[in-house]
Write an enzyme that holds these catalytic residues in place. Structure first.
Site, short mmCIF file in Angstrom:
data_model
loop_
_atom_site.label_atom_id
_atom_site.label_comp_id
_atom_site.label_asym_id
_atom_site.label_seq_id
_atom_site.Cartn_x
_atom_site.Cartn_y
_atom_site.Cartn_z
N THR A 97 18.63 8.83 15.18
CA THR A 97 17.92 10.12 15.27
C THR A 97 17.35 10.41 13.87
O THR A 97 16.28 9.94 13.53
CB THR A 97 18.85 11.25 15.76
OG1 THR A 97 20.05 11.25 14.99
CG2 THR A 97 19.19 11.07 17.23
N LYS B 180 25.27 5.08 14.79
CA LYS B 180 24.26 5.99 14.27
C LYS B 180 24.98 7.23 13.78
O LYS B 180 26.00 7.64 14.34
CB LYS B 180 23.20 6.33 15.33
CG LYS B 180 23.69 7.09 16.56
CD LYS B 180 23.83 8.59 16.40
CE LYS B 180 22.57 9.20 15.82
NZ LYS B 180 22.84 10.67 15.49
N THR C 197 32.71 11.13 13.90
CA THR C 197 31.58 11.96 14.27
C THR C 197 30.31 11.15 14.20
O THR C 197 29.83 10.87 13.14
CB THR C 197 31.48 13.22 13.41
OG1 THR C 197 30.38 13.99 13.85
CG2 THR C 197 31.35 12.93 11.95
N GLU D 67 21.87 13.03 5.87
CA GLU D 67 20.52 13.61 5.90
C GLU D 67 20.08 14.08 4.52
O GLU D 67 20.73 14.91 3.89
CB GLU D 67 20.47 14.76 6.91
CG GLU D 67 20.57 14.26 8.33
CD GLU D 67 20.71 15.34 9.37
OE1 GLU D 67 20.40 15.07 10.54
OE2 GLU D 67 21.15 16.46 9.02
N ASN E 37 17.05 19.79 8.74
CA ASN E 37 17.74 20.57 9.76
C ASN E 37 17.02 21.85 10.14
O ASN E 37 17.19 22.37 11.24
CB ASN E 37 19.17 20.86 9.30
CG ASN E 37 20.05 19.65 9.47
OD1 ASN E 37 20.45 19.30 10.57
ND2 ASN E 37 20.29 18.93 8.38
N SER F 215 11.82 20.95 16.18
CA SER F 215 10.35 21.02 16.29
C SER F 215 9.70 19.67 16.16
O SER F 215 10.34 18.68 15.89
CB SER F 215 9.82 21.97 15.23
OG SER F 215 10.17 21.55 13.94
#
EC number: 2.3.1.35
Length: 407
Positions: A153, A179, A190, A276, A402, A407
């Site tokens: 992702t 992932k 997680t 991230e 995040n 969107s």
């Protein structure tokens, strides 16, 4: 044990495929399939979040109650979490479609989803993706690599690993892919992780090996302090290595556990380093602890500290933040006995001794902290126990990613 090139197709009898189903993404693959030519023993560990996604509930039931598993269907983009009875029905529909095309039973199909919470799966696209992947299944490295790419992702790169070891007179292989980039703060694990092995091993020992190993691997990583709804680790063993079946904790079992630990540690570190927006993998080792649990609590507290993570991003040897994070961890220690070191490929430096700063070079410390992999070592001088946790720095890009995720 030997590291080899590969992932989920490295072990004998496992095949994989990937496709672009257009579930959320329009410019990349977003579905993967893993298949074993024979039924597998299955083990799994799952999120401790009370809010569990439909695939987690489905897989928990399969791992616990089904005689065997033979296929895994994964989609990226939509998590199928907080989707009620409809979401559970979609798991069944996914498994049924795969079972028909692969000629396996429905309760031998595991499912996994990752992505946005609250949206329903477009089952026309899911079923079309399964139909496209089934005839493409192969046991090549390229097929496994394609599967690893398809499940991402916000990950910036695929994550996979494989090793071999000897059991009896046979060579056994364990391979895996995962992932994970955000919503990383496990109390189990997680992310999504899929591990395959051709080892012949009992279901009971397979589950025990996995459940024990995650405590020192996936449970010791954190990116942002958020435990996901979809966290799943699946371990499939098909016995195709033809080794003497492992049914007791003998030398072959210990070799299996060691290889599994390497696979899980490697994948866990890859996730932590690919947090991230991250620019660095941040490793924290606590040594000299009086117990393993104390060392774990202290190391996890440091890697989850937002202030410490920000300091690592700024290449700032702000050791006070580390000592502070240790202090509120809940573990009891004497801060006036702590020694702290920073190290990386650029060198190693002691920063504090007995809780007090040394006369170190800030310039040299910044050089050490500017590497893509940085380690802090804290010696609490209370015993012989150690633990290691992995995280990453906290950057501006974490907020951007995040803020725009849906969107």
């Amino acid at each position: 044990m030997e590291k080899i090139k590969g992932g989920v197709t490295a072990a004998k009898g496992f095949k994989a495929a990937a496709t672009a189903a257009g579930i959320k993404y329009t410019d990349r693959t977003d579905m993967a399939m893993i298949y074993s030519i024979v039924p597998c023993q299955a083990a799994g560990t799952f999120t401790t979040n009370i809010v569990k996604a439909a695939p987690v509930k489905w897989d928990q039931k399969i791992v616990k109650e089904s005689r065997a598993a033979q296929a895994v269907i994964v989609n990226a983009g939509i998590a199928n979490a907080c989707t009620g009875e409809e979401g559970m029905a979609y798991c069944s529909q996914t498994a049924k479609k795969a079972a028909e095309l692969l000629n396996v039973s429905e309760d031998a199909v595991l499912v996994a989803s990752t992505g946005v919470i609250g949206k329903q799966l477009p089952m026309d696209k899911i079923c079309a993706g399964i139909t496209a992947m089934a005839p493409q299944l192969t046991d090549t490295y390229e097929a496994g690599h394609a599967a690893a790419l398809a499940i991402m992702t916000t990950d910036t790169h695929e994550k996979e690993v494989a090793v071999t070891f000897e059991a009896g007179t046979k060579t056994v292989t364990i391979g895996g892919m995962c992932k994970g980039s955000g919503m990383i703060h496990p109390n189990m694990c997680t992310m999504l992780s899929f591990i395959t092995t051709d080892a012949a091993i009992s279901k009971e020992l397979l589950q025990e090996a996995l459940s024990e190993d995650i405590k020192d691997t996936y449970n010791m990583i954190s990116v942002d302090g958020d435990t996901s709804t979809n966290d799943t680790v699946l371990l499939l063993a098909n016995g195709e290595a033809k080794n003497p079946k492992i049914t007791e904790k003998n030398a072959d079992y210990e070799a299996f556990v060691k290889a599994l630990n390497y696979v899980n540690t490697t994948l866990a570190k890859q996730m932590a380093g690919d947090g991230e927006g991250a620019t660095a993998l941040f490793e924290v080792k606590v040594i000299g602890a009086e117990s393993k649990e104390q060392a774990k609590v202290l190391s996890k507290s440091v890697i989850t500290s937002s202030l410490t993570k920000a300091a690592i991003y700024g290449h700032d040897a702000n050791w006070g933040r580390i000592l502070c994070a240790m202090g509120y961890s809940g573990a009891v220690f004497d801060p006036e006995k702590v020694d702290l070191y920073f190290e990386s490929k650029a060198g190693k430096m002691q920063i504090i001794k007995d809780g007090v700063a040394l006369d170190y070079s800030e310039e040299e410390a910044t050089k050490i902290l500017s590497e893509p992999e940085v380690t802090a070592v804290a010696d609490v001088k209370m015993g012989d126990a150690t633990a290691t946790a992995w995280g990453c720095d906290l950057t501006y890009d974490y907020i951007k990613i995040n803020a725009d995720y849906r969107s």
